[in-house]
Design an enzyme around this catalytic site. Sequence first.
Site, PDB file in Angstrom:
ATOM      1  N   ASP A  43       1.018   3.977  -7.606  1.00 22.52           N
ATOM      2  CA  ASP A  43       0.177   2.797  -7.393  1.00 22.52           C
ATOM      3  C   ASP A  43      -1.295   3.167  -7.310  1.00 22.52           C
ATOM      4  OD1 ASP A  43       2.469   1.437  -7.376  1.00 22.52           O
ATOM      5  OD2 ASP A  43       2.416   0.845  -5.247  1.00 22.52           O
TER       6      ASP A  43
ATOM      7  N   GLU B 216      -2.869   5.488  -8.652  1.00 24.28           N
ATOM      8  CA  GLU B 216      -3.425   5.827  -9.954  1.00 24.28           C
ATOM      9  C   GLU B 216      -3.698   4.549 -10.747  1.00 24.28           C
ATOM     10  OE1 GLU B 216      -5.051   8.881 -11.275  1.00 24.28           O
ATOM     11  OE2 GLU B 216      -3.661   9.087  -9.578  1.00 24.28           O
ATOM     12  N   TYR B 217      -2.774   3.597 -10.645  1.00 22.61           N
ATOM     13  CA  TYR B 217      -2.951   2.308 -11.302  1.00 22.61           C
ATOM     14  C   TYR B 217      -4.198   1.613 -10.754  1.00 22.61           C
ATOM     15  CZ  TYR B 217      -2.127  -2.579 -12.560  1.00 22.61           C
ATOM     16  OH  TYR B 217      -2.268  -3.845 -13.036  1.00 22.61           O
TER      17      TYR B 217
ATOM     18  N   SER C  43      -4.057 -13.696  -2.400  1.00 21.63           N
ATOM     19  CA  SER C  43      -3.848 -12.248  -2.356  1.00 21.63           C
ATOM     20  C   SER C  43      -4.642 -11.689  -1.190  1.00 21.63           C
ATOM     21  CB  SER C  43      -4.251 -11.606  -3.676  1.00 21.63           C
ATOM     22  OG  SER C  43      -5.594 -11.916  -3.947  1.00 21.63           O
ATOM     23  N   LEU C  44      -4.491 -10.405  -0.969  1.00 22.73           N
ATOM     24  CA  LEU C  44      -5.095  -9.773   0.194  1.00 22.73           C
ATOM     25  C   LEU C  44      -6.114  -8.757  -0.269  1.00 22.73           C
ATOM     26  CD1 LEU C  44      -2.209  -8.789   2.624  1.00 22.73           C
ATOM     27  CD2 LEU C  44      -4.307  -9.975   3.228  1.00 22.73           C
TER      28      LEU C  44
ATOM     29  N   GLU D 128      -0.140  -6.896  11.849  1.00 23.96           N
ATOM     30  CA  GLU D 128       1.272  -6.759  11.461  1.00 23.96           C
ATOM     31  C   GLU D 128       1.427  -5.657  10.426  1.00 23.96           C
ATOM     32  OE1 GLU D 128       1.540 -10.684   8.627  1.00 23.96           O
ATOM     33  OE2 GLU D 128       1.287 -11.022  10.773  1.00 23.96           O
TER      34      GLU D 128
ATOM     35  N   LYS E  40       2.268  -3.923   6.955  1.00 27.39           N
ATOM     36  CA  LYS E  40       2.258  -4.428   5.588  1.00 27.39           C
ATOM     37  C   LYS E  40       3.499  -3.875   4.892  1.00 27.39           C
ATOM     38  CE  LYS E  40      -0.484  -5.059   1.458  1.00 27.39           C
ATOM     39  NZ  LYS E  40       0.474  -4.498   0.508  1.00 27.39           N
TER      40      LYS E  40
ATOM     41  N   ASP F  49       6.258  -3.037   2.204  1.00 28.04           N
ATOM     42  CA  ASP F  49       6.154  -2.737   0.786  1.00 28.04           C
ATOM     43  C   ASP F  49       7.341  -3.382   0.066  1.00 28.04           C
ATOM     44  OD1 ASP F  49       4.901  -1.721  -1.350  1.00 28.04           O
ATOM     45  OD2 ASP F  49       5.502   0.357  -1.040  1.00 28.04           O
TER      46      ASP F  49
ATOM     47  N   TYR G 131      11.006 -10.542   6.135  1.00 26.83           N
ATOM     48  CA  TYR G 131      10.184 -10.888   7.294  1.00 26.83           C
ATOM     49  C   TYR G 131       9.141 -11.894   6.842  1.00 26.83           C
ATOM     50  CZ  TYR G 131      11.766  -7.187  10.506  1.00 26.83           C
ATOM     51  OH  TYR G 131      12.482  -6.408  11.350  1.00 26.83           O
TER      52      TYR G 131
ATOM     53  N   LYS H 252      -4.889  -0.107   4.313  1.00 26.58           N
ATOM     54  CA  LYS H 252      -3.837   0.702   3.692  1.00 26.58           C
ATOM     55  C   LYS H 252      -3.741   2.090   4.339  1.00 26.58           C
ATOM     56  CE  LYS H 252      -2.103  -0.699  -0.015  1.00 26.58           C
ATOM     57  NZ  LYS H 252      -2.550  -1.029  -1.311  1.00 26.58           N
TER      58      LYS H 252
ATOM     59  N   CYS I 209      13.015  39.555 -12.191  1.00 30.52           N
ATOM     60  CA  CYS I 209      12.289  39.406 -10.933  1.00 30.52           C
ATOM     61  C   CYS I 209      10.794  39.610 -11.172  1.00 30.52           C
ATOM     62  CB  CYS I 209      12.812  40.416  -9.916  1.00 30.52           C
ATOM     63  SG  CYS I 209      11.835  40.443  -8.411  1.00 30.52           S
TER      64      CYS I 209
ATOM     65  N   CYS J  83       9.899  43.101  -8.868  1.00 32.14           N
ATOM     66  CA  CYS J  83      10.422  44.429  -9.201  1.00 32.14           C
ATOM     67  C   CYS J  83      10.920  44.503 -10.642  1.00 32.14           C
ATOM     68  CB  CYS J  83      11.520  44.833  -8.225  1.00 32.14           C
ATOM     69  SG  CYS J  83      13.077  43.962  -8.496  1.00 32.14           S
TER      70      CYS J  83
ATOM     71  N   CYS K 164      17.376  37.904  -7.981  1.00 29.91           N
ATOM     72  CA  CYS K 164      16.910  39.224  -8.399  1.00 29.91           C
ATOM     73  C   CYS K 164      18.012  40.215  -8.067  1.00 29.91           C
ATOM     74  CB  CYS K 164      15.643  39.570  -7.617  1.00 29.91           C
ATOM     75  SG  CYS K 164      15.282  41.332  -7.573  1.00 29.91           S
TER      76      CYS K 164
HETATM   77  O1  D41 Z   1       3.689  -7.498   4.835  1.00 28.93           O
HETATM   78  C1  D41 Z   1       3.045  -7.897   3.860  1.00 28.93           C
HETATM   79  N1  D41 Z   1       3.205  -7.329   2.689  1.00 28.93           N
HETATM   80  C2  D41 Z   1       2.071  -9.033   3.972  1.00 28.93           C
HETATM   81  C3  D41 Z   1       1.579  -9.622   2.823  1.00 28.93           C
HETATM   82  C4  D41 Z   1       1.655  -9.514   5.233  1.00 28.93           C
HETATM   83  N2  D41 Z   1       2.129  -8.965   6.385  1.00 28.93           N
HETATM   84  N3  D41 Z   1       0.763 -10.519   5.295  1.00 28.93           N
HETATM   85  C5  D41 Z   1       0.282 -11.106   4.184  1.00 28.93           C
HETATM   86  N4  D41 Z   1      -0.605 -12.104   4.315  1.00 28.93           N
HETATM   87  C6  D41 Z   1      -1.115 -12.688   3.234  1.00 28.93           C
HETATM   88  C7  D41 Z   1      -2.094 -13.798   3.432  1.00 28.93           C
HETATM   89  C8  D41 Z   1      -3.097 -13.455   4.496  1.00 28.93           C
HETATM   90  C9  D41 Z   1      -2.852 -14.057   2.152  1.00 28.93           C
HETATM   91  C10 D41 Z   1      -1.361 -15.027   3.825  1.00 28.93           C
HETATM   92  C11 D41 Z   1       0.663 -10.667   2.890  1.00 28.93           C
HETATM   93  C12 D41 Z   1       0.109 -11.339   1.777  1.00 28.93           C
HETATM   94  N5  D41 Z   1      -0.784 -12.348   1.987  1.00 28.93           N
HETATM   95  C13 D41 Z   1       0.402 -11.016   0.389  1.00 28.93           C
HETATM   96  N6  D41 Z   1       1.485 -10.420  -0.064  1.00 28.93           N
HETATM   97  C14 D41 Z   1       1.398 -10.293  -1.383  1.00 28.93           C
HETATM   98  C15 D41 Z   1       0.240 -10.854  -1.792  1.00 28.93           C
HETATM   99  C16 D41 Z   1      -0.393 -11.313  -0.674  1.00 28.93           C
END
Ligand code: D41
Length: 748
Positions: A36, A38-39, A85-86, A116, A118, A120, A226, A317, A411, A414, A429
Amino acid sequence: MKNPPQEIISQLNALREQIAYHNERYYVYDAPDLPDAEYDKLFAQLQSLEQQYPQLITPSSPTQRVGGAPLTAFSSVQHRVPMLSLANAFSPQEVEAFDRGICKKLATEQVSYAAEPKLDGLAISLLYQKGELQQAATRGDGVMGEDVTLNVRTIKSIPLALRGTGYPQTLEVRGEVFMPKAGFVALNQQQLARGEKPFANPRNAAAGSLRQLDASVAASRPLAFYCYGVGYVEEGALATSHTEILNQLQRWGVPVSPEVAVVEGVDGCLAYHQDILQRRDQLRYEIDGVVYKVNELALQKALGFVARAPRWAIAHKFPAQEEMTELLAIDVQVGRTGALTPVARLAPVQVGGVVVTNATLHNEEEIQRKDLRVGDKVIVRRAGDVIPEVVAPVMSYRKDELPRYVMKKSCPVCHSEAVKEHGMAVWRCSGGLFCDAQRKESIKHFVARRAMDIEGLGGKLVEQLVDEQLIKDASDLYKLTEDQLVSLERMGEKSAKNTLKGIEKSKSTQFSKFLFALGIPSVGEESAKILADYFKTLPALMAAKLSDYIVKKGVKGVGPKSAQKIADFLNDEKNREVYDLESPATWRQIKISGVSQSTLAAVAERFQKQGLPDKVNPSDLENKNSVMIPGVGELTAKSIIAFFNQPHNREVIDKLLAAGIHWPAIEDKTAEARPLDGQVVVLTGTLSQMSRDEAKRRLQALGAKVTSSVSKKTSFVVAGSDPGSKVEKALSLGVEVKDEQMLMALLP
Ligand code: D41
């Protein structure tokens, strides 16, 4: 505006092409071949070029879409409220900048954040109408997702109906579907067993499972969920802070991570990050960071969002556990038993917060299975305290046809020929004692803490001593002089004295430590202890044949027929009453047809030692039940025998003993004084607090011999309820009778 040079245009196109390729691998096939991180770098490069030359941005550029392309197999769903997105932060400084921006905009000193983990996994939306799960959709590009209702309905932790009352009539729950680590490992084992491709990581496994067209396949996948927020809400109101809403959802039966916390200000955020990072490996699921969200909804509203990400939330991250680097070379290391282990030399790279330059490659087969080639870009993984691992080559980066790796079959130290046992993966060896590398490693093992524990004598010093030809084997250590040591580079008088003191001190040791120190192949610390306890002395172990490693369970001379006859005789209550089976003299009077007197004498001797069980099992008597010493397999036994058969090894051992290495004799465990040593106990009747078998075991552990018939030799009888004739016999013989309470007082 600058006019773009041609090379920028081609660079831009190349980046877009690469990103499109990796997007497809990631989103369509759930099988990325690039880490990831690298991407993200490719993506950032493209973004930065487009920023410099905005006129080159096209609607089809990968930067112009968020998230993945929806697959055609599922019908599309438009999210009623876009799934945002975040933004990401990779350092405390970036988190501080995020917090400063918020405080400034809100004109306040400090705010409360919900923090909280994050997860994966992949984001989904669950639509509940009147409390019933109506529709589940992937996040997709945030605007359009895929309808995965049928698959999501198979996830056991997602409620099909909300619990309790008070929830809005329309409620969109958002969260992350993920695969717990244990389930991921099991799934990949299953995939391999079925000849199918394993998943690169738990997230891809979760994504691949949700995209199954056959819901029964999804049902068999260990997915979990979750919740991290809500989307569209109608006919009903929710609480006014993020964490209160999560609590409400939890009460309605929606799973919420137990790690969610409210923290104060940026310091609270950073402390939370530290704490979760430390516990990352103990969590049952993969996380790639933590998320901070301004907790009060009113403040969230005031902050609003930029582009497609809220201004009130950020993902902090963790350092990536997978990175890409170059495989510069493959060296071969020689171990103490001559095992030749290929080691990857890597261009230095930060993985999981640590610089990695080397990684073991295990053996030649492993390299060929992964098809790693010198010059490849490779993915390096380091999780927790685990040693770094080369996961795979990045095929899309393999330039020209690099040659396949073939290990040199000699080897590196040696130059002796390398040999491989049939069916084994490891080359060795064949130089044995001529190989300085093996010499060094085996002496390093000898001096190690868990072996002879020689203080002041580390690996570097051992290498110096071998290189200077001051020692050839471990026994030479005990002949070293202060002058010799002082003559070495970087060795002062004081450390020389220290080393000699450590060597002297090591002479007093334990048998098991000495045995482990010898470095017999496949004798580890644990088996050395078992062997020391079993054989007790070095001469006994050195003289042991394979048959001496076999523990005979039965009694010598007893075949299946006589075993049955003897057991029948002993299990007959009448015989137990008539004969005093505690007395060897009595056994001489017993006659069982077809069983010789000498066999009976052997049986008698067995029960003299062990006590007569309530019920004799013929298979315990039969002389065919032979097993290896528990914890020592046949391979280990053979390896020990081969080791002691080598004249050189015997010589070294002689020299070590002559130097004065000694250890306390190993005593019979049974010889320790125990409170009921020499006592003969009979159990009768039913006990209320334990079974008779358990009582027997516990009495035996205290040294008592537990028998089944009462005689003059019986020390005492323990009587439970409904005791029967044994109590009468005891009373008639004047033998003490104890009740259960008195028994309990005896037991520890
Ligand atoms: O645990 C997660 N991956 C997670 C993803 C999280 N705990 N909270 C998240 N909150 C948001 C917002 C603040 C935009 C409601 C998220 C994501 N977004 C998220 N996951 C994928 C794209 C965005």
